[in-house]
Design a protein around this motif. Structure first.
Motif, PDB file in Angstrom:
ATOM      1  N   THR A   7      38.538  46.385  40.866  1.00  0.00           N
ATOM      2  CA  THR A   7      39.557  45.507  40.281  1.00  0.00           C
ATOM      3  C   THR A   7      40.623  46.286  39.530  1.00  0.00           C
ATOM      4  OG1 THR A   7      38.170  45.215  38.320  1.00  0.00           O
ATOM      5  CG2 THR A   7      37.943  43.578  40.081  1.00  0.00           C
ATOM      6  N   ALA A  12      49.795  46.467  37.242  1.00  0.00           N
ATOM      7  CA  ALA A  12      51.160  45.930  37.309  1.00  0.00           C
ATOM      8  C   ALA A  12      51.877  45.995  35.964  1.00  0.00           C
ATOM      9  CB  ALA A  12      51.119  44.492  37.804  1.00  0.00           C
ATOM     10  N   GLU A 140      44.048  44.713  52.214  1.00  0.00           N
ATOM     11  CA  GLU A 140      44.579  45.847  51.463  1.00  0.00           C
ATOM     12  C   GLU A 140      44.919  46.996  52.408  1.00  0.00           C
ATOM     13  OE1 GLU A 140      42.674  49.160  48.372  1.00  0.00           O
ATOM     14  OE2 GLU A 140      41.528  48.205  49.988  1.00  0.00           O
ATOM     15  N   THR A 169      55.445  40.215  46.198  1.00  0.00           N
ATOM     16  CA  THR A 169      55.162  40.025  44.780  1.00  0.00           C
ATOM     17  C   THR A 169      53.896  40.777  44.362  1.00  0.00           C
ATOM     18  OG1 THR A 169      53.730  38.084  45.071  1.00  0.00           O
ATOM     19  CG2 THR A 169      56.121  37.693  45.016  1.00  0.00           C
ATOM     20  N   ILE A 170      53.679  40.814  43.060  1.00  0.00           N
ATOM     21  CA  ILE A 170      52.449  41.410  42.534  1.00  0.00           C
ATOM     22  C   ILE A 170      51.232  40.723  43.142  1.00  0.00           C
ATOM     23  CG2 ILE A 170      51.067  41.768  40.459  1.00  0.00           C
ATOM     24  CD1 ILE A 170      53.531  43.532  40.553  1.00  0.00           C
ATOM     25  N   ASP A 171      51.299  39.401  43.295  1.00  0.00           N
ATOM     26  CA  ASP A 171      50.133  38.637  43.726  1.00  0.00           C
ATOM     27  C   ASP A 171      49.874  38.691  45.228  1.00  0.00           C
ATOM     28  OD1 ASP A 171      49.562  37.800  41.118  1.00  0.00           O
ATOM     29  OD2 ASP A 171      50.895  36.060  41.280  1.00  0.00           O
ATOM     30  N   ASN A 172      50.940  38.856  46.030  1.00  0.00           N
ATOM     31  CA  ASN A 172      50.694  38.784  47.479  1.00  0.00           C
ATOM     32  C   ASN A 172      50.696  40.140  48.177  1.00  0.00           C
ATOM     33  OD1 ASN A 172      53.398  39.463  47.943  1.00  0.00           O
ATOM     34  ND2 ASN A 172      54.010  37.427  48.652  1.00  0.00           N
ATOM     35  N   CYS A 174      52.620  43.433  47.129  1.00  0.00           N
ATOM     36  CA  CYS A 174      53.777  44.320  47.183  1.00  0.00           C
ATOM     37  C   CYS A 174      53.323  45.780  47.155  1.00  0.00           C
ATOM     38  CB  CYS A 174      54.729  44.042  46.017  1.00  0.00           C
ATOM     39  SG  CYS A 174      54.145  44.597  44.394  1.00  0.00           S
ATOM     40  N   ASN A 231      46.477  40.334  50.045  1.00  0.00           N
ATOM     41  CA  ASN A 231      47.180  39.081  49.771  1.00  0.00           C
ATOM     42  C   ASN A 231      46.156  37.961  49.718  1.00  0.00           C
ATOM     43  OD1 ASN A 231      48.863  36.868  49.599  1.00  0.00           O
ATOM     44  ND2 ASN A 231      49.614  37.014  51.704  1.00  0.00           N
ATOM     45  N   THR A 233      46.988  35.038  48.203  1.00  0.00           N
ATOM     46  CA  THR A 233      47.774  33.838  47.952  1.00  0.00           C
ATOM     47  C   THR A 233      47.963  33.062  49.250  1.00  0.00           C
ATOM     48  OG1 THR A 233      49.986  34.719  48.448  1.00  0.00           O
ATOM     49  CG2 THR A 233      49.061  35.234  46.274  1.00  0.00           C
ATOM     50  N   ARG A 237      53.326  37.707  53.276  1.00  0.00           N
ATOM     51  CA  ARG A 237      53.915  38.956  52.794  1.00  0.00           C
ATOM     52  C   ARG A 237      54.059  39.882  53.981  1.00  0.00           C
ATOM     53  NH1 ARG A 237      52.372  44.470  52.027  1.00  0.00           N
ATOM     54  NH2 ARG A 237      53.142  44.034  54.127  1.00  0.00           N
TER      55      ARG A 237
END
Length: 270
Positions: A7, A12, A140, A169-172, A174, A231, A233, A237
């Motif tokens: 984790t 970020a 990933e 984005t950070i969540d999906n 980048c 990702n 989300t 992406r």
């Protein structure tokens, strides 16, 4: 080591600065690239150009060709909506020779002008690839150096151009980079979740995230440590990546590359 992603592997707290466009890249920005190993621009492609690239990628997936198309492990291509096949794709590669819209992208004047400046030489495309992160299950791409994948002389400069086709984005998922690591030489890679730098060797305290809008781009050195988290989300992406080397670059034996970057298990355990 298991395939579980630690984790703490992507952070970020630090975001990369963005230039407005490639037109803003002058001597100072080139010097910054030399020191950091990357430059990011908010706008490289227009909305129309982004749509053309996406349409080109979709055409590659729909039409059998010599281009390489890999689906996510969970995806069943025959069950996907034919108009949304990209939503199950992990990677496409070698498409510029088969799709005119993508070949045109590789010749984009803003890309070639910028890459020539950063290479200090006439650029030649050596790889074209798209790594997509479909909604809810895009994998990933672990931390790595791109030159670990190229059979070229070790001292050859490589410039990668990573172009966001959706909001990255950070969540999906980048791009994340470790500034300055391109100056520290090759790192041994291992086959774990991919051909990657060992998780325990990643200098996460240097992590710099590079969120980008559609049409934004990251230019980066072939030895820069970089990776993208999964990702998880429900947003897409999608991104396309081009790599350039100086004109006249020759290919070398794969064994030479692996002697430097490491065949599986070379010199250490991970």
């Amino acid at each position: 080591m298991t395939n579980t992603i630690p984790t703490t592997l992507y952070r970020a707290e630090r975001l990369a600065p963005l230039l407005d466009s490639a037109d803003d890249i002058g001597d100072a920005e080139t010097d910054s690239y030399r020191g950091l190993g990357f430059l990011a621009v908010r706008s490289l492609l227009t909305d129309s150009e982004v749509r053309g690239v996406l349409d080109g990628l979709a055409a590659v997936v729909r039409t059998p060709s010599a281009a390489s198309v890999d689906f996510e492990k969970w995806a069943q291509p025959q069950e996907l909506d034919p108009d949304n096949l990209l939503d199950g794709v992990r990677k496409l590669q070698g498409f510029c020779a088969h799709e005119p819209r993508l070949a045109e992208l590789a010749r984009h004047p803003a890309i070639l002008t910028t890459v020539a400046r950063l290479l200090g030489a006439e650029p030649v495309l050596t790889q074209d690839m798209a790594l997509l992160k479909p909604p809810g299950g895009g994998r990933e791409k672990p931390w790595h150096q791109d030159k670990a994948f190229f059979d070229i002389p070790l001292g050859t400069p490589v410039v990668g151009v990573w172009i966001a086709l959706d909001e990255a984005t950070i969540d999906n998922g980048c791009m994340h980079v470790l500034p300055g690591t391109h100056e520290e030489g090759p790192v041994v890679h291992f086959v774990r979740r991919d051909f990657q730098i060992c998780d325990t060797e990643v200098q996460t305290h240097r992590d710099t995230a590079v969120p980008l809008p559609p049409g934004g781009a990251l230019f980066f050195d072939g030895l820069l440590h970089h990776g993208t988290p999964p990702n998880l989300t429900e947003t897409r992406r999608r991104a396309v990546q081009l790599h350039y080397v100086p004109a006249g670059t020759v290919r070398t034996p794969t064994e030479d590359r692996l002697e430097v970057f490491g065949a599986e298990g070379k010199d250490a355990t991970c």
